[in-house]
Design a protein around this motif. Structure first.
Motif, PDB file in Angstrom:
ATOM      1  N   GLU A  25       0.805  -1.214   0.000  1.00  0.00           N
ATOM      2  CA  GLU A  25       0.000   0.000   0.000  1.00  0.00           C
ATOM      3  C   GLU A  25       0.843   1.272   0.000  1.00  0.00           C
ATOM      4  O   GLU A  25       0.311   2.375   0.003  1.00  0.00           O
ATOM      5  CB  GLU A  25      -0.923   0.004   1.223  1.00  0.00           C
ATOM      6  N   LEU A 110      -6.591  -1.449   6.862  1.00  0.00           N
ATOM      7  CA  LEU A 110      -6.230  -0.259   6.099  1.00  0.00           C
ATOM      8  C   LEU A 110      -7.276   0.834   6.250  1.00  0.00           C
ATOM      9  O   LEU A 110      -6.943   2.019   6.328  1.00  0.00           O
ATOM     10  CB  LEU A 110      -6.032  -0.624   4.628  1.00  0.00           C
ATOM     11  N   ARG A 114      -6.512   4.495   7.758  1.00  0.00           N
ATOM     12  CA  ARG A 114      -6.804   5.750   7.061  1.00  0.00           C
ATOM     13  C   ARG A 114      -7.617   6.696   7.943  1.00  0.00           C
ATOM     14  O   ARG A 114      -7.384   7.911   7.963  1.00  0.00           O
ATOM     15  CB  ARG A 114      -7.546   5.464   5.756  1.00  0.00           C
ATOM     16  N   ARG A 118      -6.506  10.311   9.184  1.00  0.00           N
ATOM     17  CA  ARG A 118      -7.352  11.434   8.787  1.00  0.00           C
ATOM     18  C   ARG A 118      -7.727  12.287   9.994  1.00  0.00           C
ATOM     19  O   ARG A 118      -7.795  13.519   9.904  1.00  0.00           O
ATOM     20  CB  ARG A 118      -8.601  10.911   8.082  1.00  0.00           C
ATOM     21  N   ALA A 123      -4.934  12.959   5.158  1.00  0.00           N
ATOM     22  CA  ALA A 123      -5.914  12.228   4.349  1.00  0.00           C
ATOM     23  C   ALA A 123      -5.202  11.336   3.352  1.00  0.00           C
ATOM     24  O   ALA A 123      -4.281  11.770   2.661  1.00  0.00           O
ATOM     25  CB  ALA A 123      -6.829  13.209   3.619  1.00  0.00           C
ATOM     26  N   LEU A 124      -5.614  10.078   3.289  1.00  0.00           N
ATOM     27  CA  LEU A 124      -4.999   9.123   2.375  1.00  0.00           C
ATOM     28  C   LEU A 124      -6.035   8.587   1.404  1.00  0.00           C
ATOM     29  O   LEU A 124      -7.148   8.243   1.803  1.00  0.00           O
ATOM     30  CB  LEU A 124      -4.418   7.930   3.150  1.00  0.00           C
ATOM     31  N   GLU A 125      -5.645   8.495   0.166  1.00  0.00           N
ATOM     32  CA  GLU A 125      -6.463   7.808  -0.813  1.00  0.00           C
ATOM     33  C   GLU A 125      -6.038   6.341  -0.861  1.00  0.00           C
ATOM     34  O   GLU A 125      -4.866   6.035  -0.635  1.00  0.00           O
ATOM     35  CB  GLU A 125      -6.270   8.423  -2.206  1.00  0.00           C
ATOM     36  N   PRO A 126      -6.972   5.433  -1.140  1.00  0.00           N
ATOM     37  CA  PRO A 126      -6.561   4.034  -1.294  1.00  0.00           C
ATOM     38  C   PRO A 126      -5.458   3.906  -2.337  1.00  0.00           C
ATOM     39  O   PRO A 126      -5.493   4.556  -3.384  1.00  0.00           O
ATOM     40  CB  PRO A 126      -7.854   3.340  -1.761  1.00  0.00           C
TER      41      PRO A 126
END
Length: 228
Positions: A25, A110, A114, A118, A123-126
Motif C-alpha cells: 500500500e 487499512l 486511514r 485522517r 488524508a490518504l487515498e486508497p
C-alpha cells in the motif's frame, strides 16, 4: 510523501503479513517484537502511526499506549486477540485511536488506519495496486507481474522498485525518492543502484529494452511508469 508505520507484534506470521500488506500500500514499515524494541525505535525514529499488539514478551502493549499519551499525539491502533469489551473501553479511554480484534482482514486494517491518520489531518487515498497497459499487467496485491499473460519473475528489490513506480504511475519519481523508498535514506545518493536495477527490470518486462514503452527515463530527474 511516504508514511511510516511501526508494527509492534511478536507473532512472526502476523507481523510478516502486516508488513507485506502495508508495503504494497506504499507505507514504509518498521517492526518491533517487544515493548523494549518498540520504545527504542520510538526514541530514535518518528513513525506516523503505531499498530500495537498487547501480549508482548516483555510486557503489555497497554503500557505503551499510556506512555505515548504522556508525550505524544501519535496515532495508535491496538491489534489484539483480546476481545473483552471492558479491555477495549479502557484502552480507548487511555488514548488508543482504535481497537481491532484478531483475526482481521487487511481491508479493515487499512480502512481503520486511514481513519486514524485522517483524524490527525493526514488524508490518504486508497493505494493503486493494479496497473495494466498494453501487454503488461502488474498486480501488487497478488505480487504478480504478467507480460502477454506469462509470469515475469522479479527479485524482491526489483518488485519493490516496480511497486513504487506503480503507485505513482504516469508521474515522474525522482532518483532520490526512489532510492530512499526502496533502499532507505542512507542510499539516496547511490544512483548507480537505480541504473542497475532499472536495466534489469527493462530486460524482463520491455519488448525492446533499448526502446522502453513502460519504464521511462526523465533525464537528470528520475523515472516514471507509463500510464497511457
Amino acid at each position: 510523501m511516504t508514511l511510516r508505520v511501526l508494527v509492534v507484534e511478536d507473532d512472526r506470521e502476523i507481523r510478516t503479513f502486516m508488513q507485506s500488506a502495508l508495503a504494497v500500500e506504499g507505507f514504509d514499515v518498521l517492526t518491533a517484537v517487544s515493548l523494549s524494541e518498540a520504545c527504542a525505535i520510538l526514541r530514535y525514529d518518528s513513525p506516523d502511526l503505531v499498530l500495537l499488539d498487547l501480549g508482548l514478551p516483555d510486557g503489555d502493549g497497554a503500557d505503551l499506549v499510556h506512555e505515548l499519551r504522556q508525550r505524544s499525539n501519535l496515532p495508535v491502533i491496538v491489534v489484539s486477540a483480546r476481545d473483552q469489551e471492558a479491555q477495549k473501553i479502557r484502552l480507548l479511554d487511555a488514548g488508543a485511536d482504535d481497537y481491532l480484534t484478531k483475526p482481521f482482514s487487511i481491508g479493515e486494517l487499512l480502512a481503520r488506519l486511514r481513519v486514524a491518520l485522517r483524524h490527525r489531518g493526514t488524508a490518504l487515498e486508497p493505494a493503486v495496486t493494479l496497473h495494466e497497459l498494453d501487454d503488461l499487467r502488474i498486480d501488487l496485491a497478488a505480487r504478480m507481474v504478467l507480460r502477454d499473460g506469462e509470469p515475469v519473475h522479479l527479485t524482491p528489490t526489483e518488485f519493490k522498485l516496480l511497486a513504487r513506480l506503480v503507485r505513482s504511475a504516469g508521474r515522474v519519481v525522482t532518483h532520490r525518492q526512489l532510492l530512499a523508498d526502496v533502499w532507505g535514506e542512507a542510499f539516496s545518493g547511490h544512483t548507480h543502484y537505480l541504473r542497475l536495477y532499472m536495466g534489469q527490470l527493462r530486460a524482463k518486462i520491455e519488448r525492446d529494452p533499448a526502446e522502453p514503452r513502460h519504464l521511462l527515463t526523465d533525464v537528470g530527474v528520475g523515472y516514471r511508469l507509463a500510464a497511457v
